[in-house]
Design a protein around this motif. Structure first.
Motif, short mmCIF file in Angstrom:
data_model
loop_
_atom_site.label_atom_id
_atom_site.label_comp_id
_atom_site.label_asym_id
_atom_site.label_seq_id
_atom_site.Cartn_x
_atom_site.Cartn_y
_atom_site.Cartn_z
N ASP A 113 0.83 -1.21 0.00
CA ASP A 113 0.00 0.00 0.00
C ASP A 113 0.86 1.26 0.00
O ASP A 113 0.55 2.24 -0.70
CB ASP A 113 -0.92 0.01 1.22
N LEU A 114 1.95 1.25 0.77
CA LEU A 114 2.81 2.44 0.86
C LEU A 114 3.52 2.71 -0.46
O LEU A 114 3.76 3.86 -0.81
CB LEU A 114 3.83 2.27 1.98
N ILE A 115 3.87 1.67 -1.19
CA ILE A 115 4.55 1.85 -2.47
C ILE A 115 3.66 2.58 -3.47
O ILE A 115 4.15 3.33 -4.32
CB ILE A 115 5.01 0.48 -3.03
N THR A 116 2.37 2.41 -3.34
CA THR A 116 1.43 3.08 -4.26
C THR A 116 0.96 4.43 -3.72
O THR A 116 0.19 5.12 -4.38
CB THR A 116 0.20 2.19 -4.51
N LEU A 117 1.42 4.80 -2.52
CA LEU A 117 1.01 6.07 -1.91
C LEU A 117 1.68 7.24 -2.62
O LEU A 117 2.90 7.29 -2.75
CB LEU A 117 1.37 6.07 -0.42
N SER A 150 10.69 1.86 1.15
CA SER A 150 9.46 1.05 1.23
C SER A 150 9.59 -0.22 0.39
O SER A 150 9.13 -1.29 0.80
CB SER A 150 8.26 1.88 0.74
N LYS A 151 10.22 -0.11 -0.77
CA LYS A 151 10.42 -1.29 -1.62
C LYS A 151 11.35 -2.29 -0.93
O LYS A 151 11.13 -3.51 -1.00
CB LYS A 151 11.00 -0.86 -2.96
N ASN A 152 12.38 -1.77 -0.26
CA ASN A 152 13.29 -2.67 0.48
C ASN A 152 12.57 -3.35 1.64
O ASN A 152 12.81 -4.53 1.93
CB ASN A 152 14.49 -1.88 0.99
N LEU A 153 11.69 -2.60 2.31
CA LEU A 153 10.94 -3.19 3.42
C LEU A 153 9.94 -4.22 2.92
O LEU A 153 9.65 -5.20 3.63
CB LEU A 153 10.20 -2.08 4.20
#
Length: 267
Positions: A203-207, A218-221
């Protein structure tokens, strides 16, 4: 003007110019904006208003591009760079541009003993440009600070961290609980929390509205969460089947997790 000189031999006799040294000092203080203004003044004195106007426009654009680019550099990299490095680089570049565009005129002006503006005047222009830059930076920081995406990100990351902490307590009693209790914990607590963390990071990657370095983190997480989920699934198989045949695969996953954690700690 001597008796031998004519206005054509000394065209800047009654004019004042800014020396390249003064422009360099103002640039170091106030950036390309200060340089553009001072170069414009020199061009106006040399009866080249078009070049002067273009110089100011280029100075404004260069300032926007420069500081926009700086904001895009991750803080981890900025913190490692010497604080004077960037000002020294753009000051050196602009000094070379001044020498290229106005060097001959400035040299001739000096050889004829004509007047230059005080370096303090150039410093004043640099200080005013610095104030303008500071106002722009504070304005940008205020707008970024009021970005609702940051509130969402902080809330989700807090949830992510809570899930991570609670799930990793599994390793505190892996040697003390029996297999049935361990499998129950994996099925009803550990795996669901990492599944939830995967969804959080997706969800955060698309924020929208987050800077590039935050998106990269965020991608690494997300990758970290997927590796954790895979590792715990493998641990579940090891316990359920009471086997060691997955040990090498688990060790490989743990190595990937450690490498990714090191990468995240460096960012």
């Amino acid at each position: 003007m001597t008796e031998q000189e004519s206005p054509f031999e000394n065209p800047t006799l009654d004019k004042k110019l800014h020396s390249s040294k003064a422009i360099g000092g103002a640039t170091f203080l106030g950036g390309p904006l200060a340089a553009g203004y001072l170069i414009q003044e020199n061009f106006n004195a040399l009866d080249k208003p078009t070049e002067g106007r273009n110089s100011l426009i280029i100075g404004i654009i260069a300032t926007i591009v420069l500081f926009g680019g700086i904001f895009m550099i991750p803080e981890s990299i900025i913190d490692k760079m010497p604080k004077q490095l960037i000002p020294l680089i753009y000051t050196g570049i602009i000094w070379g541009i001044v020498e290229w565009m106005q060097g001959d005129a400035l040299k001739s002006h000096k050889e004829h003993g004509n007047a230059f503006f005080s370096g303090w005047r150039a410093a004043g222009v640099g200080f005013v440009a610095l104030l303008i830059l500071a106002a722009g930076i504070f304005g940008y920081a205020y707008m970024e600070g009021s970005n609702p995406a940051y509130d969402i990100y902080d809330e989700k990351i807090a949830e992510f961290s809570k899930n991570e902490t609670e799930s990793l307590t599994f390793f505190n009693h892996i040697e003390t609980k029996d297999d049935l209790l361990l499998l129950n914990e994996l099925n009803h607590k550990v795996l669901p929390k990492w599944d939830e963390n995967i969804k959080i990071m997706q969800d955060l990657i698309t924020l929208e509205g987050l800077p590039s370095d935050v998106m990269e983190q965020s991608k690494n997480l997300l990758e970290y969460s997927q590796l954790r989920f895979e590792a715990f699934q493998l641990i579940k198989k090891i316990i359920k089947e009471d086997t060691e045949k997955y040990d090498s695969q688990l060790n490989m996953l743990n190595l990937k997790i450690d490498n990714l954690l090191n990468k995240l700690n460096e960012s």
